[in-house]
Scaffold this motif. Structure first.
Motif, PDB file in Angstrom:
ATOM      1  N   TYR A  73      32.816  38.066  29.092  1.00 23.30           N
ATOM      2  CA  TYR A  73      31.541  37.445  28.715  1.00 23.30           C
ATOM      3  C   TYR A  73      31.179  38.034  27.372  1.00 23.30           C
ATOM      4  O   TYR A  73      30.876  39.213  27.288  1.00 23.30           O
ATOM      5  CB  TYR A  73      30.452  37.767  29.736  1.00 23.30           C
ATOM      6  CG  TYR A  73      30.617  37.058  31.051  1.00 23.30           C
ATOM      7  CD1 TYR A  73      30.421  35.685  31.133  1.00 23.30           C
ATOM      8  CD2 TYR A  73      30.946  37.758  32.197  1.00 23.30           C
ATOM      9  CE1 TYR A  73      30.563  35.027  32.340  1.00 23.30           C
ATOM     10  CE2 TYR A  73      31.082  37.109  33.410  1.00 23.30           C
ATOM     11  CZ  TYR A  73      30.894  35.740  33.479  1.00 23.30           C
ATOM     12  OH  TYR A  73      31.023  35.096  34.658  1.00 23.30           O
ATOM     13  N   ILE A  83      35.556  41.578  31.779  1.00 18.01           N
ATOM     14  CA  ILE A  83      35.200  41.779  33.183  1.00 18.01           C
ATOM     15  C   ILE A  83      36.459  41.837  34.047  1.00 18.01           C
ATOM     16  O   ILE A  83      36.563  42.636  34.965  1.00 18.01           O
ATOM     17  CB  ILE A  83      34.313  40.609  33.688  1.00 18.01           C
ATOM     18  CG1 ILE A  83      33.066  40.466  32.822  1.00 18.01           C
ATOM     19  CG2 ILE A  83      33.975  40.786  35.152  1.00 18.01           C
ATOM     20  CD1 ILE A  83      32.052  41.534  33.039  1.00 18.01           C
ATOM     21  N   PRO A  94      34.544  46.576  45.889  1.00 18.52           N
ATOM     22  CA  PRO A  94      33.105  46.852  45.923  1.00 18.52           C
ATOM     23  C   PRO A  94      32.343  45.819  45.114  1.00 18.52           C
ATOM     24  O   PRO A  94      32.917  45.095  44.300  1.00 18.52           O
ATOM     25  CB  PRO A  94      32.985  48.245  45.302  1.00 18.52           C
ATOM     26  CG  PRO A  94      34.218  48.409  44.477  1.00 18.52           C
ATOM     27  CD  PRO A  94      35.289  47.607  45.150  1.00 18.52           C
ATOM     28  N   SER A  95      31.051  45.762  45.317  1.00 25.91           N
ATOM     29  CA  SER A  95      30.203  44.813  44.629  1.00 25.91           C
ATOM     30  C   SER A  95      30.304  45.014  43.116  1.00 25.91           C
ATOM     31  O   SER A  95      30.279  46.141  42.641  1.00 25.91           O
ATOM     32  CB  SER A  95      28.769  45.027  45.112  1.00 25.91           C
ATOM     33  OG  SER A  95      27.959  44.067  44.551  1.00 25.91           O
ATOM     34  N   GLY A  96      30.461  43.921  42.387  1.00 20.61           N
ATOM     35  CA  GLY A  96      30.498  44.006  40.922  1.00 20.61           C
ATOM     36  C   GLY A  96      31.888  44.208  40.343  1.00 20.61           C
ATOM     37  O   GLY A  96      32.042  44.362  39.140  1.00 20.61           O
ATOM     38  N   CYS A  97      32.925  44.190  41.181  1.00 20.68           N
ATOM     39  CA  CYS A  97      34.270  44.463  40.667  1.00 20.68           C
ATOM     40  C   CYS A  97      34.916  43.205  40.095  1.00 20.68           C
ATOM     41  O   CYS A  97      35.983  43.264  39.504  1.00 20.68           O
ATOM     42  CB  CYS A  97      35.151  45.045  41.766  1.00 20.68           C
ATOM     43  SG  CYS A  97      35.580  43.862  43.038  1.00 20.68           S
ATOM     44  N   GLY A  98      34.283  42.041  40.254  1.00 21.22           N
ATOM     45  CA  GLY A  98      34.800  40.832  39.638  1.00 21.22           C
ATOM     46  C   GLY A  98      35.468  39.857  40.594  1.00 21.22           C
ATOM     47  O   GLY A  98      36.131  38.911  40.166  1.00 21.22           O
ATOM     48  N   LYS A  99      35.276  40.045  41.895  1.00 26.04           N
ATOM     49  CA  LYS A  99      35.893  39.142  42.877  1.00 26.04           C
ATOM     50  C   LYS A  99      35.385  37.720  42.714  1.00 26.04           C
ATOM     51  O   LYS A  99      36.165  36.767  42.629  1.00 26.04           O
ATOM     52  CB  LYS A  99      35.562  39.584  44.318  1.00 26.04           C
ATOM     53  CG  LYS A  99      35.716  41.042  44.596  1.00 26.04           C
ATOM     54  CD  LYS A  99      35.258  41.387  46.001  1.00 26.04           C
ATOM     55  CE  LYS A  99      33.776  41.251  46.235  1.00 26.04           C
ATOM     56  NZ  LYS A  99      32.956  42.309  45.654  1.00 26.04           N
ATOM     57  N   SER A 100      34.053  37.584  42.673  1.00 26.68           N
ATOM     58  CA  SER A 100      33.477  36.241  42.565  1.00 26.68           C
ATOM     59  C   SER A 100      33.926  35.577  41.277  1.00 26.68           C
ATOM     60  O   SER A 100      34.267  34.394  41.261  1.00 26.68           O
ATOM     61  CB  SER A 100      31.953  36.310  42.594  1.00 26.68           C
ATOM     62  OG  SER A 100      31.513  36.777  43.821  1.00 26.68           O
ATOM     63  N   THR A 101      33.924  36.349  40.205  1.00 27.65           N
ATOM     64  CA  THR A 101      34.325  35.797  38.908  1.00 27.65           C
ATOM     65  C   THR A 101      35.746  35.238  38.995  1.00 27.65           C
ATOM     66  O   THR A 101      36.010  34.126  38.533  1.00 27.65           O
ATOM     67  CB  THR A 101      34.245  36.885  37.832  1.00 27.65           C
ATOM     68  OG1 THR A 101      32.940  37.466  37.885  1.00 27.65           O
ATOM     69  CG2 THR A 101      34.495  36.316  36.463  1.00 27.65           C
TER      70      THR A 101
END
Ligand SMILES: Nc1ncnc2c1ncn2[C@@H]1O[C@H](COP(=O)(O)OP(=O)(O)O)[C@@H](O)[C@H]1O
Ligand SMILES: [Mg+2]
Lengths: 282, 361
Positions: free
Chosen positions: B13, B18, B37-44
């Motif tokens: 970004y 990321i 963990p949360s924020g590691c880029g899975k969703s991205t």
């Protein structure tokens, strides 16, 4: 707060009833006056019970106006007011909902600039820009036309802002789900955004209907022909010169007629109206 | 059905990177879980497969075709979102039918598919309801139904169970597995919950700060974690990591807190190196002080009924590494010390600096 104290209950009811009376009394007097003859009104004190000239007074104003003041029939004025009160909100809603849609869902160059342009015009109500607006309408030859009456009032920063705020509460995931389902932007607009905005649109419609119906300054400027008068202007034009020269019974009848449509819209759309302001059906 | 290939995928970004080059081949019909963990880029990463985010570098191919520049609707995939993202003003039936209607399928075909999906998901009685009139679990099923009716090549799930209560989550896990067995569609499932990952995955990718730390079958990842990150993330409580130095020609690990642990095979190459000794809590067992490898001071005990979790510290002044042990049955260990041992085959070694696994042959 749920409390059961008899005195408190009594006082709060007394205050509410008193308030209702204070608000309702002038309306009642207006109605009574509209059913009297001119002589009866001018007696002191004026009777506080309805007279027997209800049908005559209303029939006269609806078809012929007053004899001493304006001769325009209130029937056509009601029609003009209705045009204004319908075109203004419908125009406003259609234009602002697509502007808001563009601003929220599309990334285009200078998007924020355009939003702020619209937002800044919030600070410029009709009254402030009335002279240049009049000049433009006059130059376009739109005086004494429905277009001239309604067009300048249709652009609305408030409504655009309201829709923008509402759209921003629609979860992004919903737009993405629609994208996955294969819906293009316009399809998403018509199938998802529009149905979800129903209550917001209804609330806006009620507010803007009353706003359009009650417009005074703008119609006063752009209408000079009797046939284009709106009801509010009509009332003003019925009043001429000294107190005794006016047919107050007819003026009051017109005032009652002018009050009815907004009241009706509020009553009929109340459920929607409150829903639009209070809950968000997401 | 199709295979999905990630080839050195990057995402930035602006100037912030990321995702730092992730590669994975997902086989036809495979159920893959991306966990981290949360924020590691899975969703991205998932959203890049879906086409909701642009790909900054590398390629994503579905069924052999590079889809980098394809719109989501042209990728033949379906996605289930964390917040369900059901259309609030449409009935359950219309929610499922909407995508098919847009695709211009014949009415009869739409009906058959919706009815069949409703049957599989036990939604037949709810077809006329609005989403707001459904419970969380039912909404979740509708969201899945919307994906199923499309009969896509790939299912994408973004933490679909995280809004459900614990019991429902277990039930939905079972339903998801049954569904996958039945349909056999390639599935990529994202979660931050390692239990979900362990139970659902045929293969999993453990992610850390935009890197794929390890890719493998759940038991493989559990049994041979590739780094201290994976060791700490998979398993609960996490693996004990005890700092020490390799000595005596690489045959013995001297823990900083004083313990002395012999290696099953000497590692002369690493003699004198600082290492981390890893042992899972469930591989520790109580023993006599004489045979003990670790003797932590006990901090507190959690009774789980079938098991006991004992937490403690190594070293005289509690400055050493933390140790957790999962012991069977009831344990009387209230005297402050607990003598523990483990069999050598259960020990792991990691480089203290890089955190990477060191194999003991
Ligand atoms: N639109 C965005 N702009 C900038 N950074 C973003 C954006 N979306 C996500 N990120 C960052 O990307 C990282 C990964 O996000 P995400 O994929 O949502 O994580 P996860 O799903 O693993 O919790 C986070 O650090 C987040 O702050
Ligand atoms: Mg996420």
């Amino acid at each position: 707060m749920v409390e059961h104290r008899p005195l408190l209950k009594f006082v709060s009811h007394a205050v509410l009833i008193l308030g209702a009376i204070i608000v309702a009394f002038p309306l009642y007097v207006t109605f009574v006056a509209s059913t009297l003859s001119l002589e009866e009104i001018l007696t002191v004190p004026m009777p506080l019970l309805p007279g027997n000239r209800f049908f005559e007074n209303y029939a006269q104003v609806l078809t012929a106006g007053t004899t001493t003041g304006s001769h325009a029939a209130v029937g056509s004025m009601l029609f003009n007011s209705m045009v204004m009160a319908l075109v203004v909100p419908l125009g406003k809603i259609s234009i602002s909902i697509i502007s808001a849609f563009a601003i929220v869902y599309f990334r285009f160059p200078m998007r924020n600039f355009f939003f702020w342009m619209i937002f800044v015009t919030l600070m410029l109500p009709v009254e402030v820009r009335i002279i240049p607006t009049f000049k433009v309408i006059a130059d376009l030859g739109l005086l004494n036309t429905y277009a001239g009456l309604t067009l300048p009032l249709i652009a609305s920063a408030t409504a655009t802002f309201l829709f923008r705020q509402f759209f921003m509460t629609i979860p992004d995931e919903l737009a993405e789900a629609a994208r996955m389902d294969g819906a293009g932007p316009m399809r998403f607009f018509f199938d998802v955004v529009l149905p979800l905005s129903k209550t917001t649109m209804a609330a806006l419609f009620v507010i803007q209907f009353i706003y359009g119906w009650n417009q005074y300054l703008w119609p006063l400027l752009v209408t000079s022909e009797e046939s284009m008068y709106t009801t509010v202007i009509g009332i003003k034009r019925m009043i001429v010169g000294s107190d005794a020269a006016n047919e107050w019974n007819l003026v009051m009848a017109t005032a009652v007629l002018a009050m009815l449509p907004p009241a009706l819209v509020v009553v009929l759309m109340q459920r929607w109206f409150v829903k639009g302001l209070v809950d968000t059906e997401k | 059905m199709a295979k999905v290939e990630l080839r050195n995928v990057y995402k930035s970004y602006g100037t912030t990177e990321i995702i730092h080059g992730v590669s994975m081949d997902i086989a036809d019909g495979e159920f893959v879980v991306m966990v981290g963990p949360s924020g590691c880029g899975k969703s991205t990463l998932l959203r890049m497969i879906a086409g909701l985010e642009e790909i900054s570098g590398g390629d994503i191919a579905i069924d052999g075709r590079v889809v980098n520049n394809l719109e989501p609707k042209d990728r033949d995939i379906a996605m289930v979102f964390q917040q369900y993202a059901l259309y609030p003003h449409m009935s359950v039936h219309d929610n499922m039918a909407y995508g098919l209607k847009i695709r211009g399928l014949p009415k009869a075909e739409i009906e058959t598919r919706v009815q069949r999906a409703a049957e599989i998901l036990e939604l037949s009685k709810l077809l006329g309801r609005r989403p707001r009139e459904l419970s969380g679990g039912q909404r979740q099923r509708v969201a899945m139904g919307r994906a199923i009716v499309r009969e896509p090549k790939v299912f994408l799930f973004d933490e679909p169970l995280s809004n459900l209560d614990a019991k429902l989550r277990v039930q939905m896990r079972a339903e998801l597995q049954a569904l996958h067995k039945r349909l056999g569609t390639t599935t990529v499932f994202v979660t931050h919950d390692q239990v979900e990952a362990m139970t659902l995955a045929q293969r999993m990718m453990v992610m850390n700060a935009g890197h794929a730390e390890q890719i493998g079958a759940p038991l493989e990842v559990y049994g041979r974690p590739a780094s201290t990150f994976v060791a700490g993330f998979i398993g609960s409580p996490p693996m004990n990591l005890i700092p020490g130095t390799l000595a005596e020609g690489g045959a013995v690990l001297l823990a900083d807190a004083g313990a002395r642990v012999g290696l099953p095979a000497a590692l002369p190459k690493f003699d004198g190196r600082k290492l981390l000794l890893g042992v899972r809590p469930e591989h520790l067992e109580p023993c006599d002080e004489a045979a003990a490898l670790l003797v932590p001071d006990v901090d507190f005990i959690e009774l789980l009924g079938s098991d006991v979790l004992v937490y403690g510290h190594l070293g005289a002044d509690r400055k050493g590494a933390r140790v957790a042990a999962r012991l069977h049955g009831s344990m009387a260990a209230s005297d402050g010390h607990l003598a523990l041992r483990f069999t050598p085959k259960h020990m792991h070694l990691f480089d203290a600096e890089t955190g990477k696994r060191i194999e003991i042959e």
